[in-house]
Motif scaffolding. Structure first.
Motif, short mmCIF file in Angstrom:
data_model
loop_
_atom_site.label_atom_id
_atom_site.label_comp_id
_atom_site.label_asym_id
_atom_site.label_seq_id
_atom_site.Cartn_x
_atom_site.Cartn_y
_atom_site.Cartn_z
N ASN A 163 -4.49 -7.70 3.48
CA ASN A 163 -5.87 -7.43 2.67
C ASN A 163 -6.67 -7.42 3.83
O ASN A 163 -8.14 -7.05 3.30
CB ASN A 163 -5.98 -7.88 1.58
CG ASN A 163 -6.07 -9.53 1.72
OD1 ASN A 163 -5.70 -9.90 2.84
ND2 ASN A 163 -6.76 -9.95 0.59
N TRP A 220 -4.64 -0.54 9.70
CA TRP A 220 -3.28 -0.82 9.27
C TRP A 220 -2.45 0.36 9.65
O TRP A 220 -1.16 0.18 9.90
CB TRP A 220 -3.39 -0.90 7.77
CG TRP A 220 -1.91 -0.79 7.11
CD1 TRP A 220 -0.97 -1.88 7.14
CD2 TRP A 220 -1.35 0.20 6.37
NE1 TRP A 220 -0.03 -1.36 6.42
CE2 TRP A 220 -0.25 -0.11 6.04
CE3 TRP A 220 -2.02 1.70 6.04
CZ2 TRP A 220 0.53 0.65 5.41
CZ3 TRP A 220 -1.10 2.32 5.24
CH2 TRP A 220 0.29 1.93 5.05
N ALA A 275 1.46 -4.52 3.85
CA ALA A 275 -0.06 -4.42 4.64
C ALA A 275 -0.42 -5.81 4.35
O ALA A 275 -0.04 -6.66 3.70
CB ALA A 275 -0.87 -3.32 4.05
N VAL A 328 -8.08 0.45 6.68
CA VAL A 328 -6.67 1.39 6.26
C VAL A 328 -6.54 1.93 7.69
O VAL A 328 -5.43 1.90 8.15
CB VAL A 328 -7.09 2.56 5.48
CG1 VAL A 328 -6.17 3.35 5.47
CG2 VAL A 328 -7.49 1.98 3.88
N VAL A 363 0.87 -1.14 -0.04
CA VAL A 363 -0.09 -0.09 -0.10
C VAL A 363 0.78 1.11 0.11
O VAL A 363 1.88 1.30 0.65
CB VAL A 363 -0.85 0.10 1.37
CG1 VAL A 363 -1.76 1.29 1.31
CG2 VAL A 363 -1.92 -1.01 1.19
N CYS A 394 -7.93 -2.34 3.16
CA CYS A 394 -6.61 -2.43 2.25
C CYS A 394 -6.76 -3.33 0.99
O CYS A 394 -7.24 -4.55 1.33
CB CYS A 394 -5.45 -2.92 3.11
SG CYS A 394 -5.21 -1.76 4.48
#
Length: 91
Positions: free
Chosen positions: A25, A32, A23, A29, A14, A79
């Motif tokens: 998935n 993360w 990151a 966001v 990312v 993400c």
């Protein structure tokens, strides 16, 4: 919320403010960014750094630009590989 049949967590990259970072998935966001110690998604009109407060999209404090689309909620955005995030120059 992710579907029960969603694939297992995968390592992805990312881009946050021009820096490519690892990151997974299976994270939002906001979650993360916490793991990366990046605790600001934007700067308020008064110049104060902002980040997720409620974690469920109500407070609107975690707004961030995602793939060129401004005002996206970091706590509600998953993400994805190749995602480009822009905080507008938040340090």
């Amino acid at each position: 919320m992710r579907k029960k049949n969603s694939p297992a967590a995968q390592a992805i990259q990312v881009c946050l403010d021009g820096e490519w970072l690892p990151a997974k998935n299976n994270m939002t966001v906001a979650a993360w960014m916490l793991t990366q110690a990046k605790l600001s998604t934007r700067i308020s009109c008064s110049g104060t750094p902002r980040f997720a407060v409620c974690g469920m999209g109500v407070c609107q404090e975690c707004r961030i630009s995602v793939n060129g689309h401004p005002q996206q909620l970091a706590c509600q955005t998953w993400c994805e590989a190749g995602m480009v995030l822009d905080t507008g120059g938040v340090a």
